[in-house]
Design a protein around this motif. Sequence first.
Motif, PDB file in Angstrom:
ATOM      1  N   ASP A  56       4.631  14.231   4.372  1.00  0.00           N
ATOM      2  CA  ASP A  56       4.053  12.961   4.832  1.00  0.00           C
ATOM      3  C   ASP A  56       3.385  13.226   6.184  1.00  0.00           C
ATOM      4  O   ASP A  56       4.046  13.275   7.219  1.00  0.00           O
ATOM      5  CB  ASP A  56       5.175  11.909   4.944  1.00  0.00           C
ATOM      6  CG  ASP A  56       4.647  10.521   5.280  1.00  0.00           C
ATOM      7  OD1 ASP A  56       3.415  10.338   5.289  1.00  0.00           O
ATOM      8  OD2 ASP A  56       5.475   9.620   5.518  1.00  0.00           O
TER       9      ASP A  56
ATOM     10  N   ARG B 135       0.858  -1.216   0.000  1.00  0.00           N
ATOM     11  CA  ARG B 135       0.000   0.000   0.000  1.00  0.00           C
ATOM     12  C   ARG B 135       0.882   1.251   0.000  1.00  0.00           C
ATOM     13  O   ARG B 135       0.559   2.252  -0.630  1.00  0.00           O
ATOM     14  CB  ARG B 135      -0.979  -0.006   1.182  1.00  0.00           C
ATOM     15  CG  ARG B 135      -0.355   0.164   2.513  1.00  0.00           C
ATOM     16  CD  ARG B 135      -1.282   0.178   3.708  1.00  0.00           C
ATOM     17  NE  ARG B 135      -0.478   0.280   4.918  1.00  0.00           N
ATOM     18  CZ  ARG B 135      -0.058   1.419   5.450  1.00  0.00           C
ATOM     19  NH1 ARG B 135      -0.408   2.555   4.908  1.00  0.00           N
ATOM     20  NH2 ARG B 135       0.714   1.426   6.513  1.00  0.00           N
ATOM     21  N   LEU B 136       2.033   1.192   0.679  1.00  0.00           N
ATOM     22  CA  LEU B 136       2.922   2.358   0.698  1.00  0.00           C
ATOM     23  C   LEU B 136       3.746   2.436  -0.587  1.00  0.00           C
ATOM     24  O   LEU B 136       4.126   3.526  -1.019  1.00  0.00           O
ATOM     25  CB  LEU B 136       3.822   2.325   1.926  1.00  0.00           C
ATOM     26  CG  LEU B 136       3.111   2.558   3.266  1.00  0.00           C
ATOM     27  CD1 LEU B 136       4.097   2.511   4.426  1.00  0.00           C
ATOM     28  CD2 LEU B 136       2.361   3.892   3.269  1.00  0.00           C
TER      29      LEU B 136
ATOM     30  N   GLU C 215       4.121  14.423  12.771  1.00  0.00           N
ATOM     31  CA  GLU C 215       3.362  13.623  13.736  1.00  0.00           C
ATOM     32  C   GLU C 215       2.602  14.563  14.645  1.00  0.00           C
ATOM     33  O   GLU C 215       3.037  15.689  14.895  1.00  0.00           O
ATOM     34  CB  GLU C 215       4.287  12.722  14.557  1.00  0.00           C
ATOM     35  CG  GLU C 215       4.352  11.291  14.066  1.00  0.00           C
ATOM     36  CD  GLU C 215       2.990  10.566  14.098  1.00  0.00           C
ATOM     37  OE1 GLU C 215       2.238  10.751  15.060  1.00  0.00           O
ATOM     38  OE2 GLU C 215       2.671   9.849  13.141  1.00  0.00           O
ATOM     39  N   ARG C 216       1.449  14.089  15.153  1.00  0.00           N
ATOM     40  CA  ARG C 216       0.571  14.960  15.929  1.00  0.00           C
ATOM     41  C   ARG C 216       1.149  15.321  17.301  1.00  0.00           C
ATOM     42  O   ARG C 216       1.127  16.462  17.722  1.00  0.00           O
ATOM     43  CB  ARG C 216      -0.781  14.253  16.099  1.00  0.00           C
ATOM     44  CG  ARG C 216      -1.807  15.022  16.873  1.00  0.00           C
ATOM     45  CD  ARG C 216      -3.111  14.264  16.898  1.00  0.00           C
ATOM     46  NE  ARG C 216      -2.899  12.835  17.103  1.00  0.00           N
ATOM     47  CZ  ARG C 216      -3.853  11.927  17.060  1.00  0.00           C
ATOM     48  NH1 ARG C 216      -5.084  12.279  16.813  1.00  0.00           N
ATOM     49  NH2 ARG C 216      -3.584  10.649  17.254  1.00  0.00           N
TER      50      ARG C 216
ATOM     51  N   THR D 195     -10.660  10.308  10.085  1.00  0.00           N
ATOM     52  CA  THR D 195      -9.467  11.072  10.502  1.00  0.00           C
ATOM     53  C   THR D 195      -8.815  11.729   9.294  1.00  0.00           C
ATOM     54  O   THR D 195      -8.464  12.916   9.317  1.00  0.00           O
ATOM     55  CB  THR D 195      -8.438  10.140  11.191  1.00  0.00           C
ATOM     56  OG1 THR D 195      -9.085   9.479  12.268  1.00  0.00           O
ATOM     57  CG2 THR D 195      -7.232  10.911  11.700  1.00  0.00           C
TER      58      THR D 195
ATOM     59  N   ARG E  65     -10.837  14.702   8.136  1.00  0.00           N
ATOM     60  CA  ARG E  65     -10.664  15.890   8.990  1.00  0.00           C
ATOM     61  C   ARG E  65      -9.329  16.574   8.660  1.00  0.00           C
ATOM     62  O   ARG E  65      -9.245  17.795   8.552  1.00  0.00           O
ATOM     63  CB  ARG E  65     -10.705  15.484  10.475  1.00  0.00           C
ATOM     64  CG  ARG E  65     -10.793  16.665  11.423  1.00  0.00           C
ATOM     65  CD  ARG E  65     -10.840  16.238  12.872  1.00  0.00           C
ATOM     66  NE  ARG E  65      -9.653  15.537  13.335  1.00  0.00           N
ATOM     67  CZ  ARG E  65      -8.489  16.112  13.596  1.00  0.00           C
ATOM     68  NH1 ARG E  65      -8.332  17.408  13.415  1.00  0.00           N
ATOM     69  NH2 ARG E  65      -7.466  15.395  14.018  1.00  0.00           N
ATOM     70  N   ILE E  66      -8.293  15.766   8.467  1.00  0.00           N
ATOM     71  CA  ILE E  66      -6.981  16.349   8.165  1.00  0.00           C
ATOM     72  C   ILE E  66      -6.985  17.056   6.810  1.00  0.00           C
ATOM     73  O   ILE E  66      -6.562  18.207   6.694  1.00  0.00           O
ATOM     74  CB  ILE E  66      -5.880  15.253   8.212  1.00  0.00           C
ATOM     75  CG1 ILE E  66      -5.691  14.772   9.658  1.00  0.00           C
ATOM     76  CG2 ILE E  66      -4.569  15.784   7.640  1.00  0.00           C
ATOM     77  CD1 ILE E  66      -4.741  13.596   9.805  1.00  0.00           C
TER      78      ILE E  66
ATOM     79  N   ALA F 282      -1.764   8.843   4.951  1.00  0.00           N
ATOM     80  CA  ALA F 282      -1.944   7.408   4.739  1.00  0.00           C
ATOM     81  C   ALA F 282      -1.995   6.655   6.060  1.00  0.00           C
ATOM     82  O   ALA F 282      -1.466   7.090   7.079  1.00  0.00           O
ATOM     83  CB  ALA F 282      -0.788   6.868   3.888  1.00  0.00           C
ATOM     84  N   GLY F 283      -2.662   5.504   5.996  1.00  0.00           N
ATOM     85  CA  GLY F 283      -2.605   4.574   7.116  1.00  0.00           C
ATOM     86  C   GLY F 283      -3.493   4.934   8.288  1.00  0.00           C
ATOM     87  O   GLY F 283      -3.251   4.466   9.399  1.00  0.00           O
ATOM     88  N   MET F 284      -4.510   5.769   8.058  1.00  0.00           N
ATOM     89  CA  MET F 284      -5.437   6.132   9.145  1.00  0.00           C
ATOM     90  C   MET F 284      -6.857   5.773   8.712  1.00  0.00           C
ATOM     91  O   MET F 284      -7.093   5.359   7.579  1.00  0.00           O
ATOM     92  CB  MET F 284      -5.358   7.642   9.411  1.00  0.00           C
ATOM     93  CG  MET F 284      -3.990   8.113   9.824  1.00  0.00           C
ATOM     94  SD  MET F 284      -3.929   9.917   9.753  1.00  0.00           S
ATOM     95  CE  MET F 284      -2.266  10.153   9.197  1.00  0.00           C
TER      96      MET F 284
ATOM     97  N   GLY G   1       2.633  18.529  14.956  1.00  0.00           N
ATOM     98  CA  GLY G   1       1.400  19.314  14.914  1.00  0.00           C
ATOM     99  C   GLY G   1       0.258  18.493  14.348  1.00  0.00           C
ATOM    100  O   GLY G   1       0.469  17.432  13.757  1.00  0.00           O
ATOM    101  N   ASP G   2      -0.948  19.020  14.532  1.00  0.00           N
ATOM    102  CA  ASP G   2      -2.148  18.333  14.070  1.00  0.00           C
ATOM    103  C   ASP G   2      -2.314  18.550  12.561  1.00  0.00           C
ATOM    104  O   ASP G   2      -2.485  19.687  12.104  1.00  0.00           O
ATOM    105  CB  ASP G   2      -3.348  18.922  14.831  1.00  0.00           C
ATOM    106  CG  ASP G   2      -4.640  18.205  14.502  1.00  0.00           C
ATOM    107  OD1 ASP G   2      -4.616  17.253  13.695  1.00  0.00           O
ATOM    108  OD2 ASP G   2      -5.688  18.607  15.040  1.00  0.00           O
ATOM    109  N   GLY G   3      -2.249  17.486  11.805  1.00  0.00           N
ATOM    110  CA  GLY G   3      -2.485  17.558  10.362  1.00  0.00           C
ATOM    111  C   GLY G   3      -1.635  18.610   9.674  1.00  0.00           C
ATOM    112  O   GLY G   3      -0.428  18.731   9.926  1.00  0.00           O
TER     113      GLY G   3
ATOM    114  N   ALA H  42       3.274  10.512   9.759  1.00  0.00           N
ATOM    115  CA  ALA H  42       4.232   9.590   9.146  1.00  0.00           C
ATOM    116  C   ALA H  42       4.524   8.361  10.002  1.00  0.00           C
ATOM    117  O   ALA H  42       5.169   7.418   9.539  1.00  0.00           O
ATOM    118  CB  ALA H  42       5.534  10.335   8.841  1.00  0.00           C
ATOM    119  N   GLY H  43       4.054   8.339  11.251  1.00  0.00           N
ATOM    120  CA  GLY H  43       4.208   7.154  12.104  1.00  0.00           C
ATOM    121  C   GLY H  43       5.667   6.788  12.323  1.00  0.00           C
ATOM    122  O   GLY H  43       6.461   7.602  12.794  1.00  0.00           O
TER     123      GLY H  43
END
Length: 220
Positions: free
Chosen positions: A26, A10-11, A49-50, A98, A101-102, A92-94, A73-75, A29-30
């Motif tokens: 990204d 998928r990535l 990352e959030r 979510t 919203r982003i 990706a991956g959420m 930060g958020d989105g 990005a996890g």
Amino acid sequence: MHRRRSLEPRLALVADWCRPYAVVADIGAGGGQLSRYLADHGHSVIATERSAPGAAVLRQALAGCPSAVVRQGDGFQALRDLGRPFDVAVVAGMGGPTILRIVSEAPWGVPVVVQPMQGWRALRQGLAAAAFRWVKAGLCHQRDRFYPAWMVVRADEGQRFEPLVPREMACHPEYPAWLEREWQRGMRSTRRQKTPSEAVWLEVIGEEVQRWRGKTSLSD
Ligand SMILES: C[S@@+](CC[C@H](N)C(=O)[O-])C[C@H]1O[C@@H](n2cnc3c(N)ncnc32)[C@H](O)[C@@H]1O
């Protein structure tokens, strides 16, 4: 030199779609799998990352990767006050809600690749209702599951999103050359009277050609 791990399918699909774009954001990005891969393959990456702990983990994962920077930060808020623009964003991956919203805060006119793990129908309906346009769509079969992915653009009348510009072709390596040729061909026909729709076509395709010429010289 970083070890080049292969990406999960998928990535890999998302990375393939990012190929024409020099600077990738990204979002969420996890563990930095995609960000590192893109940075190792010639892109500049802004990975976000959030939370502060999430960003710290991401920073560690991307340590020694000079083409990647990490923002917290958020989105898309993590990219505010960023000096440099980005050419494409990945979310990706959420879950679908979510992601929706982003991306509702995505900048106008910038392509965004969305790849939900679940809730794809809500995402798709929400994107359509929020005036996103589809650039391309893909499906990925991974461990007995299907994952959809879309590239979308947030655009309204004011932004002059132009369906005449075939941006769904933008991932093809020959896209700039093909565009250039179409434009040249249109320009050569200026001797004869142009219809209004031909004039509009020439104008929008000319702008796209200029955009890609700029990109080419930047990455040279
Ligand atoms: C399952 S991971 C996916 C990581 C990677 N994008 C992928 O596709 O493999 C989801 C990540 O998104 C982050 N995330 C969720 N909501 C976010 C938001 N509003 N802004 C930034 N990151 C967010 C989470 O902290 C988590 O690390």
